[in-house]
Motif scaffolding. Structure first.
Motif, mmCIF file in Angstrom:
data_model
loop_
_atom_site.group_PDB
_atom_site.id
_atom_site.type_symbol
_atom_site.label_atom_id
_atom_site.label_comp_id
_atom_site.label_asym_id
_atom_site.label_seq_id
_atom_site.Cartn_x
_atom_site.Cartn_y
_atom_site.Cartn_z
ATOM 1 N N LEU A 177 -20.924 13.107 22.870
ATOM 2 C CA LEU A 177 -21.482 12.287 21.945
ATOM 3 C C LEU A 177 -20.484 12.873 20.678
ATOM 4 O O LEU A 177 -19.873 11.934 19.955
ATOM 5 C CB LEU A 177 -22.795 12.505 21.442
ATOM 6 C CG LEU A 177 -23.526 11.764 20.531
ATOM 7 C CD1 LEU A 177 -22.881 10.042 20.616
ATOM 8 C CD2 LEU A 177 -24.844 11.941 20.121
ATOM 9 N N ARG A 181 -17.548 10.532 18.552
ATOM 10 C CA ARG A 181 -18.002 10.309 17.068
ATOM 11 C C ARG A 181 -16.675 10.699 16.676
ATOM 12 O O ARG A 181 -16.166 10.253 15.503
ATOM 13 C CB ARG A 181 -18.920 11.189 16.537
ATOM 14 C CG ARG A 181 -20.464 10.746 16.958
ATOM 15 C CD ARG A 181 -21.371 11.694 16.633
ATOM 16 N NE ARG A 181 -22.867 11.136 16.696
ATOM 17 C CZ ARG A 181 -23.928 12.015 17.054
ATOM 18 N NH1 ARG A 181 -23.758 13.481 16.885
ATOM 19 N NH2 ARG A 181 -25.209 11.459 16.800
ATOM 20 N N ALA A 201 -20.171 5.267 20.172
ATOM 21 C CA ALA A 201 -20.439 5.785 18.868
ATOM 22 C C ALA A 201 -19.430 5.071 18.011
ATOM 23 O O ALA A 201 -18.550 4.358 18.127
ATOM 24 C CB ALA A 201 -19.633 7.160 18.828
ATOM 25 N N GLY A 206 -24.668 7.150 17.217
ATOM 26 C CA GLY A 206 -24.260 7.131 18.596
ATOM 27 C C GLY A 206 -25.370 6.673 19.165
ATOM 28 O O GLY A 206 -26.857 6.960 19.047
#
Length: 283
Positions: A177, A181, A201, A206
């Motif tokens: 994640l 991002r 994301a 997310g």
């Protein structure tokens, strides 16, 4: 997340147009899978822009597509393709780029420059875009710092994301994640990191997709996902929403197909018909 509406007083223009720039001599199937998936998810038109050998192969299987022949350099598109494509990228057009565009070891020396020119056109024309496969690999090599204004959905697997962030797969997989991002902020794009528990994301926001199984771990599966997302964008979904819903539908299609063929036996070419069945069930 709801499917796009389909009003009774509609026509094919209501549901948008996808311009899919895909395929090469070595990867003709990628062009077919990404194009047919855009149609199966509900796009009104899908135009495959490709070199003549790819168009010949796809036209034999998909009579519903529109075909735009592109100039050829070796096994893939030539730099002159930029001029052909620029006139076709109009207001309201959704583009997808990268599925099967590579020419393996015989890649044109101009392919990177061609990609840079096309990405600049997409940005200048504010064109919603799905960027996959060698579109991502060529972006990773580019000296230009592209920023897509959150109109682009990038669909890397871990190795592709590692190239985009100049790191290694181990670092990507440690915190998927956070990696998605980081790339989203770097490119101002929606980043869909494929794999078990696909991550989507947009900046700090997310989501994690819970659908799918190992049936999707086959060559060509990602091409179908590209087509699904592009088809949803054509129906005026916001890019982040199209990525989230596209991953959900794609995963469910893999689950449904594996009930008939097992997780071992599903082919990417099975997925488009199951995508249509999943949409029927979601309705």
């Amino acid at each position: 997340m709801h499917l796009p509406c389909r009003p009774a007083d509609s026509n094919k223009s209501t549901f948008g147009s996808v311009l899919n720039i895909a395929g090469s001599v070595h990867f003709r199937g990628a062009a077919y899978l990404s194009t047919v998936s855009a149609l199966r998810v509900g796009a009104g038109y899908a135009t495959l822009a490709a070199i003549p050998p790819v168009i010949d192969a796809v036209a034999a299987k998909l009579s519903e597509a529109i075909f735009l022949p592109l100039p050829q350099d070796g096994a893939t598109i030539s730099r002159d393709a930029v001029f052909t494509l620029s006139s076709q990228i109009k207001s309201g057009t959704i583009c997808s780029f990268g599925c099967g565009i590579s020419a393996l070891q015989n890649a044109s020396v101009n392919l990177s420059e061609t990609t840079d020119e096309l990405l600049n056109i997409f940005i200048q024309k504010r064109t919603p875009l799905v960027l996959d496969a060698d579109g991502l690999n060529l972006l990773a090599k580019s000296p230009i710092s592209f920023r897509f204004g959150n109109r682009c959905v990038m669909t890397p697997h871990p190795m592709e994301l590692a190239r985009l962030l100049h790191t290694d797969v181990e670092q990507i997989q440690k915190n998927r994640l956070d990696a998605a991002r980081e790339a989203s902020k770097k490119y101002e794009a929606i980043v869909l990191l494929k794999g078990h528990r696909t991550v989507i994301a947009l900046g700090e926001h997310g989501e994690i997709n819970e659908t799918g199984n190992s049936a999707l771990a086959k060559a060509g599966s990602g091409d179908c996902l590209t087509g699904v997302i592009a088809g949803l964008l054509a129906q005026k979904m916001e890019p982040f929403d199209a990525a989230v819903l596209g991953a959900h539908i794609h995963g469910l299609a893999g689950e449904m197909a594996s009930k008939d063929f097992s997780e071992y036996g599903v082919l990417a070419s099975d997925l488009p018909s199951y995508i249509a069945r999943i949409i029927r069930d979601l309705k």
